[in-house]
Motif scaffolding. Structure first.
Motif, PDB file in Angstrom:
ATOM      1  N   LEU A   1      15.253 -56.821 -26.830  1.00  0.00           N
ATOM      2  CA  LEU A   1      14.401 -55.966 -27.258  1.00  0.00           C
ATOM      3  C   LEU A   1      13.116 -55.698 -26.988  1.00  0.00           C
ATOM      4  O   LEU A   1      12.278 -54.615 -27.024  1.00  0.00           O
ATOM      5  N   MET A   2      12.287 -57.385 -26.335  1.00  0.00           N
ATOM      6  CA  MET A   2      10.698 -56.522 -26.119  1.00  0.00           C
ATOM      7  C   MET A   2      11.171 -56.001 -24.499  1.00  0.00           C
ATOM      8  O   MET A   2      10.718 -55.216 -24.675  1.00  0.00           O
ATOM      9  N   GLY A   3      11.842 -56.562 -23.967  1.00  0.00           N
ATOM     10  CA  GLY A   3      12.082 -55.516 -22.964  1.00  0.00           C
ATOM     11  C   GLY A   3      12.664 -54.174 -22.674  1.00  0.00           C
ATOM     12  O   GLY A   3      11.991 -53.203 -22.134  1.00  0.00           O
ATOM     13  N   LEU A   4      13.499 -53.346 -23.691  1.00  0.00           N
ATOM     14  CA  LEU A   4      13.689 -52.326 -24.133  1.00  0.00           C
ATOM     15  C   LEU A   4      12.431 -51.207 -24.685  1.00  0.00           C
ATOM     16  O   LEU A   4      11.704 -50.314 -24.361  1.00  0.00           O
ATOM     17  N   VAL A   5      11.203 -51.804 -25.375  1.00  0.00           N
ATOM     18  CA  VAL A   5      10.311 -51.762 -25.777  1.00  0.00           C
ATOM     19  C   VAL A   5       9.260 -51.728 -24.446  1.00  0.00           C
ATOM     20  O   VAL A   5       8.424 -50.516 -24.715  1.00  0.00           O
ATOM     21  N   LEU A   6       9.135 -52.807 -24.255  1.00  0.00           N
ATOM     22  CA  LEU A   6       8.498 -53.061 -22.441  1.00  0.00           C
ATOM     23  C   LEU A   6       8.564 -51.597 -21.651  1.00  0.00           C
ATOM     24  O   LEU A   6       7.865 -51.084 -20.993  1.00  0.00           O
ATOM     25  N   ARG A   7       9.962 -51.336 -21.595  1.00  0.00           N
ATOM     26  CA  ARG A   7      10.800 -49.912 -20.794  1.00  0.00           C
ATOM     27  C   ARG A   7      10.305 -48.921 -21.024  1.00  0.00           C
ATOM     28  O   ARG A   7       9.353 -47.875 -20.523  1.00  0.00           O
ATOM     29  N   GLY A   8       9.815 -48.491 -22.013  1.00  0.00           N
ATOM     30  CA  GLY A   8       9.339 -47.321 -23.270  1.00  0.00           C
ATOM     31  C   GLY A   8       9.360 -46.324 -23.945  1.00  0.00           C
ATOM     32  O   GLY A   8      10.569 -46.562 -24.158  1.00  0.00           O
ATOM     33  N   ILE A   9       8.705 -45.696 -25.134  1.00  0.00           N
ATOM     34  CA  ILE A   9       9.068 -44.751 -26.245  1.00  0.00           C
ATOM     35  C   ILE A   9      10.570 -43.895 -25.818  1.00  0.00           C
ATOM     36  O   ILE A   9      11.959 -44.041 -26.661  1.00  0.00           O
ATOM     37  N   ARG A  10      10.658 -43.175 -24.649  1.00  0.00           N
ATOM     38  CA  ARG A  10      11.915 -42.294 -24.333  1.00  0.00           C
ATOM     39  C   ARG A  10      13.230 -43.135 -24.711  1.00  0.00           C
ATOM     40  O   ARG A  10      13.892 -42.882 -24.824  1.00  0.00           O
ATOM     41  N   GLU A  11      12.983 -44.637 -23.841  1.00  0.00           N
ATOM     42  CA  GLU A  11      14.518 -45.647 -24.159  1.00  0.00           C
ATOM     43  C   GLU A  11      14.461 -46.017 -24.942  1.00  0.00           C
ATOM     44  O   GLU A  11      15.488 -45.806 -25.767  1.00  0.00           O
ATOM     45  N   SER A  12      13.815 -46.299 -25.547  1.00  0.00           N
ATOM     46  CA  SER A  12      13.960 -46.868 -27.286  1.00  0.00           C
ATOM     47  C   SER A  12      13.855 -45.938 -27.753  1.00  0.00           C
ATOM     48  O   SER A  12      14.937 -46.284 -28.704  1.00  0.00           O
ATOM     49  N   MET A  13      13.973 -44.860 -27.738  1.00  0.00           N
ATOM     50  CA  MET A  13      14.060 -43.688 -29.143  1.00  0.00           C
ATOM     51  C   MET A  13      15.431 -42.924 -28.771  1.00  0.00           C
ATOM     52  O   MET A  13      16.100 -43.106 -29.598  1.00  0.00           O
ATOM     53  N   TRP A  14      16.102 -42.938 -27.461  1.00  0.00           N
ATOM     54  CA  TRP A  14      17.590 -42.627 -27.468  1.00  0.00           C
ATOM     55  C   TRP A  14      17.945 -43.719 -27.729  1.00  0.00           C
ATOM     56  O   TRP A  14      19.476 -44.175 -28.242  1.00  0.00           O
ATOM     57  N   VAL A  15      18.015 -45.314 -27.898  1.00  0.00           N
ATOM     58  CA  VAL A  15      18.641 -45.802 -28.353  1.00  0.00           C
ATOM     59  C   VAL A  15      18.443 -46.206 -30.191  1.00  0.00           C
ATOM     60  O   VAL A  15      19.683 -46.893 -30.099  1.00  0.00           O
ATOM     61  N   ASN A  16      17.193 -45.469 -30.464  1.00  0.00           N
ATOM     62  CA  ASN A  16      17.019 -45.227 -31.569  1.00  0.00           C
ATOM     63  C   ASN A  16      18.301 -44.936 -32.491  1.00  0.00           C
ATOM     64  O   ASN A  16      18.937 -44.612 -33.541  1.00  0.00           O
ATOM     65  N   VAL A  17      18.310 -43.138 -31.152  1.00  0.00           N
ATOM     66  CA  VAL A  17      18.935 -42.320 -32.063  1.00  0.00           C
ATOM     67  C   VAL A  17      20.810 -43.109 -31.774  1.00  0.00           C
ATOM     68  O   VAL A  17      21.212 -42.413 -32.981  1.00  0.00           O
ATOM     69  N   LEU A  18      21.302 -43.305 -31.244  1.00  0.00           N
ATOM     70  CA  LEU A  18      22.894 -44.256 -30.905  1.00  0.00           C
ATOM     71  C   LEU A  18      22.926 -45.607 -31.996  1.00  0.00           C
ATOM     72  O   LEU A  18      23.284 -44.622 -32.884  1.00  0.00           O
ATOM     73  N   CYS A  19      21.832 -46.039 -31.951  1.00  0.00           N
ATOM     74  CA  CYS A  19      22.337 -46.984 -33.593  1.00  0.00           C
ATOM     75  C   CYS A  19      21.948 -46.712 -34.573  1.00  0.00           C
ATOM     76  O   CYS A  19      22.822 -46.562 -35.628  1.00  0.00           O
ATOM     77  N   THR A  20      21.329 -45.130 -35.063  1.00  0.00           N
ATOM     78  CA  THR A  20      21.523 -44.148 -35.779  1.00  0.00           C
ATOM     79  C   THR A  20      22.496 -44.060 -36.569  1.00  0.00           C
ATOM     80  O   THR A  20      22.820 -43.973 -37.308  1.00  0.00           O
ATOM     81  N   CYS A  21      22.721 -43.452 -35.691  1.00  0.00           N
ATOM     82  CA  CYS A  21      24.592 -42.392 -35.842  1.00  0.00           C
ATOM     83  C   CYS A  21      25.298 -43.228 -35.930  1.00  0.00           C
ATOM     84  O   CYS A  21      26.014 -42.576 -37.135  1.00  0.00           O
TER      85      CYS A  21
END
Length: 453
Positions: free
Chosen positions: A149-169
């Motif tokens: 989780l920390m690695g994903l949030v460090l990676r960038g907001i764009r990547e975090s948001m698209w993972v969020n989109v996938l999980c939310t769907c």
């Protein structure tokens, strides 16, 4: 040169790297929706049915009205002051007190951090069941999950948001699947049936029964407040925040009420209340052909999404409060390449990891709900103050003064109900957390000297 990027998307007004503006209305809607859907509805529906009976859908409707009052306040405040760590900034600005801003910011951060720690344990426990791992592996799985989780949030907001989109769907799909397999049961029960007077402390007045249930179901809508903390990463935040926040609330309400009607239609409400996994029990009865592993996998995505949103929220709160002078300045640094508050993200991991290892934070999580409701009451009051103050900017989304007044009263009332009707431990822990926040402020106060712009 109409397409020339705005300079402040690269650096701030002091020449420092700025956060990356990539979030549009669609992503903002799913960001808020993912936070709300993961806030407990998978288990909450059973508890609510035990209190309200078949009228649980009505309790969700009443809770929606109560939550919407504060959500509209957040939408208006986000339109006026689109800043990271918005709750702390707005509280400080409205009440002209760094102490109030500090307390509000850290109260929200406490709720986010305990949620991340709790969700890491839940994720690890479900994954251990999924893979057949032993009890001893749960702590290691929880820490591994936090590292990813920390690695994903460090990676960038764009990547975090698209993972969020996938999980939310996937998360929303799990709830819609419940409705799809159980919709044939609709119309088979009296949707206004409530527990008999005296059973489980039930009142003989249906309105009182529904209101008691609404206090519980209100917590299924918590999560909309996370939207305010990514304001500096939104494109056109003055419009994106209100659209995303209200859109998420509306979608969540429709899903919740449809799931509630389906659940009590498929199973008698007493059985639903007694089931350890109420929606899993509904699926077992309405769709016995569906392998149980499917719903376990959906649960993993739901839990991961909640943890992700709360990690992003906590890191942006720390970043925003550092820029206000309420926390050490190094927490406000942004990585020149990834454009994320990397030091704040790393510092939060050092706090969350021990909490996840301890694992006995159920009462702490309950206490932070009281802190959140207190924050909501204060921010509703802040909008009242700011709307009546000369020289304050107006946003693109304004609401009548009566709405934040009602919102503040509702949230204060819910705090009183929780304190009076619940056990003493959650209020005691909330009081201890507040005392700790005041103590931390006393230690950092020399750094909290800032004139509100």
């Amino acid at each position: 040169m109409a397409n020339t990027p705005i300079l402040t998307d690269v650096v701030d007004d002091l020449g420092r790297p700025a956060l990356h503006r990539t979030i549009g209305p669609f992503q903002m809607t799913l960001y808020g929706l993912g936070s709300m859907l993961g806030s407990g509805v998978y288990g909450l529906i059973g508890q609510a049915a035990g209190q309200v009976g078949n009228a649980v859908w009505l309790a969700f409707l009443v809770a929606l009205v109560a939550a919407l009052l504060t959500a509209l306040t957040y939408a208006s405040l986000g339109s006026r002051y689109p800043r990271a760590g918005g709750a702390a900034y707005i509280a400080e600005r409205a009440y002209r007190s760094p102490l109030v801003g500090f307390v509000v910011g850290l109260a929200v951060a406490c709720s986010a951090l305990t949620s991340v720690a709790t969700q890491s344990r839940v994720f690890a426990a479900n994954l251990a069941t999924f893979t057949g791992s032993g009890e001893g592996a749960i702590t290691l799985l929880a820490l591994g999950f936090l590292l990813l989780l920390m690695g994903l949030v460090l990676r960038g907001i764009r990547e975090s948001m698209w993972v969020n989109v996938l999980c939310t769907c996937i998360e929303a799909g799990g709830l819609l699947l419940v409705v799809a397999v159980g919709i044939s049961y609709w119309g088979s029960v009296d949707l206004l049936e409530t527990p008999p007077p005296g059973e489980g402390g039930a009142s003989d007045v249906i309105i009182l029964v529904v209101l008691q249930g609404a206090v519980l179901t209100f917590f299924a809508f918590l999560g909309f407040e996370d939207s305010l903390n990514v304001a500096e990463e939104c494109r056109d935040p003055q419009s994106t925040i209100p659209i995303g926040l209200i859109g998420a609330m509306a979608i969540a309400a429709v899903i919740y009420m449809a799931v509630a009607i389906t659940a009590v239609s498929v199973m008698p409400w007493r059985e639903l209340a007694a089931a350890p996994g109420p929606l899993t029990a509904v699926m077992d009865k309405a769709a016995p052909w569906l392998p149980p592993i499917v719903y376990t996998a959906i649960t993993l995505f739901a839990v991961a999404n909640t943890a992700l949103v709360n990690y992003v929220t906590a890191s942006r709160l720390a970043y925003g409060m550092a820029h206000q002078g309420l926390l050490p300045a190094w927490l406000g640094r942004v990585h020149a390449t990834r454009r994320t508050p990397h030091l704040a993200i790393l510092a939060l991991f050092a706090v969350v990891a021990p909490l996840a290892v301890i694992g006995t934070i159920g009462q702490l999580a309950a206490a932070t709900v009281l802190l959140l409701l207190t924050v909501f009451a204060l921010l509703n009051g802040a909008l009242v103050v700011l709307k009546n103050r000369e020289g304050e900017p107006r946003g693109r989304f304004e609401i009548p003064l009566v709405l934040p007044i009602l919102g503040s009263l509702v949230c204060a009332g819910l705090v009183i109900v929780r304190v009076v009707t619940g056990d003493w431990r959650a209020p005691a822990i909330a009081g201890a957390l507040l005392a700790g926040i005041f103590l931390l402020y006393a230690l950092l106060r020399p750094k909290a000297e800032r004139q509100v712009a």
